[in-house]
Design a protein around this motif. Structure first.
Motif, PDB file in Angstrom:
ATOM      1  N   UNK A   1      40.444  25.611  34.540  1.00 46.58           N
ATOM      2  CA  UNK A   1      41.046  25.345  33.234  1.00 46.58           C
ATOM      3  C   UNK A   1      42.457  25.910  33.150  1.00 46.58           C
ATOM      4  N   UNK A   2      42.617  27.152  33.555  1.00 41.52           N
ATOM      5  CA  UNK A   2      43.929  27.808  33.501  1.00 41.52           C
ATOM      6  C   UNK A   2      44.943  27.064  34.362  1.00 41.52           C
ATOM      7  N   UNK A   3      44.529  26.671  35.550  1.00 41.68           N
ATOM      8  CA  UNK A   3      45.433  25.947  36.448  1.00 41.68           C
ATOM      9  C   UNK A   3      45.866  24.618  35.840  1.00 41.68           C
ATOM     10  N   UNK A   4      44.944  23.931  35.179  1.00 38.18           N
ATOM     11  CA  UNK A   4      45.264  22.635  34.572  1.00 38.18           C
ATOM     12  C   UNK A   4      46.305  22.789  33.473  1.00 38.18           C
ATOM     13  N   UNK A   5      46.124  23.791  32.615  1.00 36.25           N
ATOM     14  CA  UNK A   5      47.069  23.993  31.513  1.00 36.25           C
ATOM     15  C   UNK A   5      48.423  24.467  32.043  1.00 36.25           C
ATOM     16  N   UNK A   6      48.399  25.339  33.033  1.00 35.53           N
ATOM     17  CA  UNK A   6      49.655  25.812  33.621  1.00 35.53           C
ATOM     18  C   UNK A   6      50.417  24.669  34.289  1.00 35.53           C
ATOM     19  N   UNK A   7      49.685  23.767  34.913  1.00 42.58           N
ATOM     20  CA  UNK A   7      50.322  22.675  35.653  1.00 42.58           C
ATOM     21  C   UNK A   7      50.819  21.553  34.730  1.00 42.58           C
ATOM     22  N   UNK A   8      50.010  21.181  33.760  1.00 40.83           N
ATOM     23  CA  UNK A   8      50.316  20.014  32.930  1.00 40.83           C
ATOM     24  C   UNK A   8      50.946  20.358  31.583  1.00 40.83           C
ATOM     25  N   UNK A   9      50.741  21.571  31.119  1.00 41.69           N
ATOM     26  CA  UNK A   9      51.335  21.994  29.856  1.00 41.69           C
ATOM     27  C   UNK A   9      50.412  21.792  28.669  1.00 41.69           C
ATOM     28  N   UNK A  10      50.365  22.783  27.807  1.00 43.78           N
ATOM     29  CA  UNK A  10      49.495  22.753  26.627  1.00 43.78           C
ATOM     30  C   UNK A  10      49.802  21.556  25.727  1.00 43.78           C
ATOM     31  N   UNK A  11      51.062  21.390  25.366  1.00 42.32           N
ATOM     32  CA  UNK A  11      51.429  20.300  24.455  1.00 42.32           C
ATOM     33  C   UNK A  11      51.075  18.940  25.047  1.00 42.32           C
TER      34      UNK A  11
END
Length: 276
Positions: A243-253
């Motif tokens: 999960x953390x990697x996905x948000x870091x890679x793709x961005x929260x917004x």
């Protein structure tokens, strides 16, 4: 003009509101608040998709706008409380001072309304603030009493149970220790307390039935692979890490704006008509 153009404008402005942006600078047990927020929306969407034949049917039963906006702002106080040096934590506020949470949510919604010169239908706005104030369920003062609030509460509980954990396993810790790094330095490296480090080592020792860290380190040096805990703990760590990697890679917004629920929003049902 797309039927959801104003709803999308509202959500984009909300995502760029200073209080929402500030959440990216705060974490809870090693997980950024924004990462948890995305996770709650993702889980909410998955529940909706599971419970209805398709999203067209779901749209008639569930208010998607309330869920999306409610999720985005459900943990705002995790940032504001720390900045204001409040003595109560977010969880304590949810029990002892829910009016603080409600006023904060209402203020942010009103600020976006003013910028766009739009007014959210009162019933929807009340549902959004109810989602925010009730998302802790029995661990808060206010219990969820709308379909949308129940969905978000369940999603928040699932995320907190499975995906709110510092995703550090004994394998990563022992790698550094085998290179001569002491526990305090390991904790700094992973931005956590030595208590977390000791907990991870304890879990690995338990799985291997080893008595002390010296034996554990010897096992790691020999095998270069080590169990980080039981199946449940391992599942939590691996899912949180992903999960953390996905948000870091793709961005929260970006991830919020990609949620399929946004495609089914309808401006004429969300905002009051001019003159009302």
């Amino acid at each position: 003009m797309a039927k959801n153009s104003n709803a999308l404008k509202f959500i984009k402005l909300l995502l760029n509101h200073e209080m929402v942006l500030d959440l990216d600078h705060h974490d809870d047990q090693g997980v950024k608040v924004t990462t948890h927020t995305y996770d709650v929306l993702k889980i909410s969407f998955e529940e909706i998709r599971r419970d209805y034949r398709d999203l067209k049917e779901a749209r008639e039963k569930v208010d998607f706008f309330s869920i999306v906006v409610g999720v985005i702002i459900h943990d705002l106080s995790k940032g504001s409380i720390r900045k204001a040096d409040e003595k109560l934590s977010h969880s304590q506020m949810m029990i002892k001072k829910p009016e603080y949470i409600i006023k904060e949510a209402e203020r942010v919604l009103s600020e976006i309304e003013e910028v766009l010169n739009l007014k959210i239908v009162d019933k929807i706005k009340k549902n959004i603030t109810h989602i925010v104030i009730s998302h802790h369920g029995k661990w808060g003062k206010i219990q969820p009493n709308t379909k949308e609030a129940h969905i978000v509460h369940r999603a928040d509980m699932y995320s907190a149970k499975y995906h709110r954990i510092n995703p550090i396993g004994a394998d990563k810790i022992l790698k550094l220790m085998s290179e001569g790094v002491n526990l305090d330095e390991v904790a700094k490296k992973f931005n956590c307390t030595t208590g977390v480090i000791k907990d991870r080592l304890k879990r690995a020792k338990h799985e291997l039935r080893l008595k002390n860290t010296k034996q554990l380190l010897g096992y790691y040096k020999s095998k270069k692979k080590i169990p980080i805990g039981d199946d449940f703990f391992t599942k939590r760590v691996r899912e949180t890490e992903k999960l953390i990697k996905a948000v870091d890679r793709l961005g929260f917004e970006n991830l919020i704006l990609e949620n399929p629920l946004l495609n089914y929003l309808e401006d004429d049902k969300i905002f009051e008509k001019e003159g009302n």
